[in-house]
Design an enzyme around this catalytic site. Structure first.
Site, mmCIF file in Angstrom:
data_model
loop_
_atom_site.group_PDB
_atom_site.id
_atom_site.type_symbol
_atom_site.label_atom_id
_atom_site.label_comp_id
_atom_site.label_asym_id
_atom_site.label_seq_id
_atom_site.Cartn_x
_atom_site.Cartn_y
_atom_site.Cartn_z
ATOM 1 N N MET A 30 0.834 -1.203 0.000
ATOM 2 C CA MET A 30 0.000 0.000 0.000
ATOM 3 C C MET A 30 0.870 1.255 0.000
ATOM 4 O O MET A 30 0.393 2.357 0.295
ATOM 5 C CB MET A 30 -0.941 -0.003 1.204
ATOM 6 C CG MET A 30 -1.910 -1.183 1.148
ATOM 7 S SD MET A 30 -3.479 -0.867 1.944
ATOM 8 C CE MET A 30 -2.957 -0.559 3.617
ATOM 9 N N GLY A 31 2.153 1.075 -0.314
ATOM 10 C CA GLY A 31 3.033 2.236 -0.437
ATOM 11 C C GLY A 31 3.537 2.758 0.892
ATOM 12 O O GLY A 31 3.446 2.083 1.912
ATOM 13 N N HIS A 34 8.997 1.222 3.383
ATOM 14 C CA HIS A 34 10.057 1.236 4.405
ATOM 15 C C HIS A 34 10.904 -0.023 4.228
ATOM 16 O O HIS A 34 10.682 -0.821 3.297
ATOM 17 C CB HIS A 34 9.441 1.349 5.799
ATOM 18 C CG HIS A 34 8.372 0.327 6.084
ATOM 19 N ND1 HIS A 34 8.631 -1.026 6.151
ATOM 20 C CD2 HIS A 34 7.033 0.465 6.278
ATOM 21 C CE1 HIS A 34 7.512 -1.674 6.411
ATOM 22 N NE2 HIS A 34 6.523 -0.794 6.475
ATOM 23 N N HIS A 37 9.184 -3.408 3.522
ATOM 24 C CA HIS A 37 8.806 -3.641 2.119
ATOM 25 C C HIS A 37 10.049 -3.986 1.285
ATOM 26 O O HIS A 37 10.005 -4.869 0.429
ATOM 27 C CB HIS A 37 8.162 -2.386 1.522
ATOM 28 C CG HIS A 37 6.896 -1.948 2.183
ATOM 29 N ND1 HIS A 37 6.812 -0.807 2.931
ATOM 30 C CD2 HIS A 37 5.656 -2.494 2.197
ATOM 31 C CE1 HIS A 37 5.565 -0.645 3.372
ATOM 32 N NE2 HIS A 37 4.842 -1.665 2.945
ATOM 33 N N GLU A 148 5.656 -11.553 7.382
ATOM 34 C CA GLU A 148 5.129 -12.257 8.564
ATOM 35 C C GLU A 148 4.618 -11.269 9.610
ATOM 36 O O GLU A 148 3.973 -11.656 10.567
ATOM 37 C CB GLU A 148 6.217 -13.163 9.157
ATOM 38 C CG GLU A 148 6.495 -14.348 8.264
ATOM 39 C CD GLU A 148 7.648 -15.220 8.738
ATOM 40 O OE1 GLU A 148 8.286 -14.874 9.758
ATOM 41 O OE2 GLU A 148 7.914 -16.230 8.066
ATOM 42 N N GLN A 153 -2.739 -12.247 7.589
ATOM 43 C CA GLN A 153 -2.872 -11.967 6.150
ATOM 44 C C GLN A 153 -2.122 -13.014 5.337
ATOM 45 O O GLN A 153 -2.637 -13.533 4.345
ATOM 46 C CB GLN A 153 -2.313 -10.576 5.870
ATOM 47 C CG GLN A 153 -2.155 -10.235 4.418
ATOM 48 C CD GLN A 153 -1.801 -8.774 4.222
ATOM 49 O OE1 GLN A 153 -2.666 -7.910 4.301
ATOM 50 N NE2 GLN A 153 -0.541 -8.486 3.978
ATOM 51 N N VAL A 176 10.741 -7.144 9.772
ATOM 52 C CA VAL A 176 11.874 -6.213 9.854
ATOM 53 C C VAL A 176 11.541 -5.174 10.937
ATOM 54 O O VAL A 176 10.443 -4.609 10.942
ATOM 55 C CB VAL A 176 12.126 -5.515 8.498
ATOM 56 C CG1 VAL A 176 13.246 -4.500 8.614
ATOM 57 C CG2 VAL A 176 12.447 -6.558 7.435
ATOM 58 N N SER A 185 6.345 -0.261 10.174
ATOM 59 C CA SER A 185 4.994 -0.181 9.632
ATOM 60 C C SER A 185 4.783 1.220 9.077
ATOM 61 O O SER A 185 5.278 2.199 9.656
ATOM 62 C CB SER A 185 3.976 -0.446 10.752
ATOM 63 O OG SER A 185 2.691 -0.005 10.354
ATOM 64 N N ARG A 187 2.191 2.788 9.344
ATOM 65 C CA ARG A 187 1.382 3.500 10.350
ATOM 66 C C ARG A 187 2.227 4.049 11.498
ATOM 67 O O ARG A 187 1.716 4.847 12.288
ATOM 68 C CB ARG A 187 0.281 2.587 10.893
ATOM 69 C CG ARG A 187 -0.829 2.340 9.878
ATOM 70 C CD ARG A 187 -2.051 1.691 10.514
ATOM 71 N NE ARG A 187 -3.196 1.681 9.609
ATOM 72 C CZ ARG A 187 -3.550 0.650 8.844
ATOM 73 N NH1 ARG A 187 -2.839 -0.458 8.857
ATOM 74 N NH2 ARG A 187 -4.598 0.741 8.054
#
Ligand code: AMP
Length: 285
Positions: A30-31, A34, A37, A148, A153, A176, A185, A187
């Site tokens: 979702m962009g 970090h 990803h 993970e 998910q 990570v 995250s 968020r």
């Protein structure tokens, strides 16, 4: 690096690579990218000839009172990161193309969503399973990588790939963390400087739980109680769940035999944070 917004162009691009006998690793995101990803992307590059990343904030996985409109977005920086890592293509579809007027088909799992995050986010896994199914059909990867960090998910994706007969290898990538232990995250950006140290309590409660198991505790309820105490030592934290469960079914376990998954979700102010860790008996570590 190609940046592709159109669905049919993405399909054609992937089909061409496939016809040439080349393999594709896919990292859906979702962009607001970090290091977490980037770890998925680096793993993907080892597993296939080409890396395709998608950046799409999926409206279908947000509930009406969730943070869809405020979810952090940074497309230019994200594309730069994908370029630097050597992605072949980034797919950036528009929400109106993914969910045009008249869209009515969704992918729903019967059991896995009725655990952990699915209980407080009732539309989340329907949205995730639907968008990942659509992305798989558009990007047509050989391998897809998921973190993970979002353990449930990953379980949902493994199940849907099996149930819907996708010929795609699913790879899970370890969490990570920031140097101090906070799971990375997008968020985390919401956290204020005052809240940031409190976010460490998730990692600390998991570490305290593992210490109890190492010291011989097998009663899950006692370990959950200790973890809740660690978390609620901060008055700004509201626990959504602390669960010790079977990593396959996500059903809660009463006694830890060999190993079990401990998963946590909390609200720190208005920010929802999750983390998890396998609890392993020391003689098995
Ligand atoms: P998101 O952009 O948050 O939807 O995440 C995209 C992918 O990156 C998902 O498979 C996540 O599980 C994964 N991911 C997010 N954060 C981390 C992390 N800290 N470590 C490993 N994978 C992550």
């Amino acid at each position: 690096m190609k940046v592709i917004a159109e669905m049919d162009e993405m399909v054609r691009f992937s089909e061409k690579l496939r016809c040439e006998g080349q393999t594709i690793a896919f990292v859906p995101t979702m962009g607001f990218l970090h290091e977490g990803h980037l770890a998925l992307m680096a793993d993907g590059q080892k597993k296939a000839d080409h890396l395709v990343v998608s950046i799409f904030v999926n409206p279908a996985q947000f509930g009406p009172n969730e943070d869809f409109s405020t979810y952090p977005r940074a497309m230019d920086q994200d594309l730069e990161k994908c370029r630097n890592i050597g992605a072949t293509a980034v797919f950036t579809p528009a929400a109106e193309d993914m969910y045009p007027a008249g869209h009515e088909t969704y992918v729903v799992l019967e059991k896995l969503p009725f655990h952990l995050c699915g209980l407080s986010r009732p539309v989340f896994f329907k949205g995730v399973a639907t968008v990942v199914t659509k992305l798989f059909n558009i990007v047509r990867p050989h391998v897809a990588l998921f973190g993970e960090k979002d353990f449930q998910q990953l379980a949902v994706i493994r199940q849907l790939v099996q149930d819907l007969c996708f010929d795609i290898e699913i790879t899970g990538v370890p969490i990570v963390r920031e140097p101090d232990g906070l799971a990375m995250s997008s968020r985390n950006k919401y956290l204020t400087p005052k809240q940031r140290p409190h976010a460490l309590l998730l990692h600390r409660s998991l570490a305290a739980a593992q210490k109890m198991v190492t010291d011989g505790e097998t009663d899950a309820s006692r370990i959950v109680a200790l973890a809740r105490d660690v978390l609620t030592s901060c008055p700004d934290i509201r626990v959504d769940y602390v669960s010790i469960c079977d990593p396959g079914t996500l059903d809660e376990v009463a006694v830890i035999e060999d190993a079990a998954l401990m998963a946590i979700a909390v609200w720190l102010g208005k920010t929802r944070l999750i983390d998890n860790q396998m609890l392993v008996q020391t003689n098995r570590m």
